[in-house]
Design an enzyme around this catalytic site. Structure first.
Site, PDB file in Angstrom:
ATOM      1  CG  ASP A   1      -2.335   0.455   0.907  1.00  0.00           C
ATOM      2  OD1 ASP A   1      -2.486   1.273  -0.018  1.00  0.00           O
ATOM      3  OD2 ASP A   1      -3.292   0.060   1.618  1.00  0.00           O
TER       4      ASP A   1
ATOM      5  CG  ASP B   1      -9.286   1.797  -1.039  1.00  0.00           C
ATOM      6  OD1 ASP B   1      -8.281   1.557  -1.754  1.00  0.00           O
ATOM      7  OD2 ASP B   1      -9.254   1.802   0.202  1.00  0.00           O
TER       8      ASP B   1
END
Ligand SMILES: *[C@@H]1O[C@H](CO)[C@@H](O)[C@H](O)[C@H]1NC(C)=O
Ligand SMILES: *[C@@H]1O[C@H](CO)[C@@H](O)[C@H](O)[C@H]1NC(C)=O
Ligand SMILES: *[C@@H]1O[C@H](CO)[C@@H](O)[C@H](O)[C@H]1NC(C)=O
Length: 404
Positions: free
Chosen positions: A168, A223
């Protein structure tokens, strides 16, 4: 108009093949060689398939949940269909490193440690994925990031038996992701174990253009969430990067929401169909242990999975949109073509496609397989077909040339 689209579609397919096989300059060539070495290890030759904890559980994970999910992936038959990665997301580690700087599993939720979890998952014939971050902290801010600890963390992951890393981008130092993701890529290649590297920098620096040098998949967007607005906008954003995908290097429009409850069955079927056609990683994001029959029927549609896992590895694309009535298509091995009719609007009309729009000559005799009805469509026209599509629903077909 159809002629124009047909020409464009042919051109795009052709362009894809040209760029894939004839690098134009030495920078490009060395990047190709590099990505071929990533491919040479056989990892992610087709889009990765499995499960990830985030979409359903967020930080609420522990080893019991992960183990019983692995059990369920096997007992539901999903493992047999190719879902093999069982991936931890954020929140598996203690908030701070130990006194020699190692990440350690959170004692209250993963008391047996990651090695034991990997052993368990491997004993089921599955693979274990883990999560880390190219910054100082992970996105939850509940565990340390790997920036500056890439070699140490990669070595630990390899020793524990980890097979997949999602990396991430939170709490980073503002430096280029290319540098930070390259560091982890090198560390993984030196760690002594084949680990699939999934880059998650949210598409911010157009990763499709560079990430195949470092990893096997890269997120192209922010996302996903469990809404129709999310899957339609993400599908469109991911579509732009189609020509960069191929065996060993995949665009990642984020993990599946199928079965999480925010959309209806037709919407989930559309979500799964389009993700499969786009050669997206198919990472289940619901609680497999309590998944409904409807959810398992969608995730377990082998004919749709076979499109995703087709050996040609070409990402299908949107070829036409007319007031929300869309046609998506792409080539498959054996000169077959996959087509999705997707109804995103309120408008009433039949969605149809002509062979020439999808790269088939109008004289080609085609058998049409409906991948959701699991039957062949009887054809009254030879050079085109159409169908009614319900609200937010889709139809998915494979056109199989039989002669012509
Ligand atoms: C060479 O290829 C690289 C990578 O694709 C690209 O960034 C660069 O602009 C190209 N250089 C020239 C001179 O075409
Ligand atoms: C979900 O995604 C859509 C589309 O990107 C966005 O508009 C919406 O705000 C998101 N919803 C949540 C709850 O994050
Ligand atoms: C598409 O869905 C809408 C509802 O959203 C429906 O009214 C319309 O009839 C559908 N279109 C087709 C071609 O079936």
């Amino acid at each position: 108009m159809p002629f124009l689209f047909a020409a464009l579609f042919h051109l795009l397919w052709h362009a894809h093949q040209v760029t894939a096989s004839s690098p134009v300059n030495s920078t490009h060539r060395s990047q190709q060689a590099y990505s071929h070495s990533l491919l040479a290890n056989g990892v992610a030759r087709t889009p990765p398939m499995g499960w990830n904890s985030w979409n359903h559980f967020h930080c609420d994970i522990d080893e019991k949940t992960i183990k019983s999910t692995a059990d369920a992936i096997v007992s539901t038959g999903l493992a047999r269909l190719g879902y093999k990665y069982v991936n931890l997301d954020d929140c598996w580690a203690e908030g701070e490193r130990d006194n020699v700087g190692n990440l350690r599993a959170k004692a209250s939720t993963f008391p047996s440690g990651i090695k034991a979890l990997a052993d368990y998952v491997h004993s089921k014939g599955l693979k274990l994925g883990i999560y880390a971050d190219a910054g100082k902290r992970t996105c939850s801010n509940k565990m340390p990031g790997s920036l500056g600890h890439e070699y140490q963390d990669a070595k630990n992951f390899a020793e524990w038996g980890v097979d997949y890393l999602k990396y991430d981008n939170c709490y980073n130092d503002g430096s280029k992701p290319q540098t930070r993701y390259a560091a982890m890529s090198r560390a993984l290649r030196n760690a002594g174990r084949l680990i699939l590297f999934s880059l998650c920098e949210w598409g911010q620096e157009d990763p499709a253009k560079w990430a195949s040098s470092y990893g096997h998949s890269w997120r192209t967007t922010g996302d996903i969430n469990d809404t129709w607005a999310s899957i339609t906008s993400i599908a469109d954003s991911n579509n732009i990067w189609g020509r960069y995908a191929g065996p060993g290097r995949w665009n990642d429009p984020d993990m599946l929401e199928v079965g999480n409850g925010g959309m209806n069955i037709e919407e989930y079927r559309s979500h799964f169909s389009i993700w499969a056609l786009m050669k997206a990683p198919l990472l289940i994001g619901c609680d497999v242990r309590s998944a409904s029959k409807e959810t398992l029927t969608i995730l377990g549609n082998k004919e749709v999975i076979d499109v995703n896992q087709d050996s040609l590895g070409v990402q299908g694309r949107k070829i036409r949109s007319n007031g929300g009535l869309e046609v998506w298509a792409g080539p498959l091995s054996g000169k077959r073509v996959v087509v999705v009719f997707w109804n995103r609007s309120q408008a009433r009309a039949i969605i149809s496609v002509k062979w020439r729009e999808i790269g088939l000559s109008p004289s080609t005799l085609v058998a049409v397989r409906d991948l959701w009805k699991h039957s062949f469509v009887s054809m009254n026209k030879r050079y085109r077909m159409g169908a009614y599509v319900a609200g937010h629903a889709c139809k998915m077909y494979i056109m199989i040339p039989v002669r012509g």
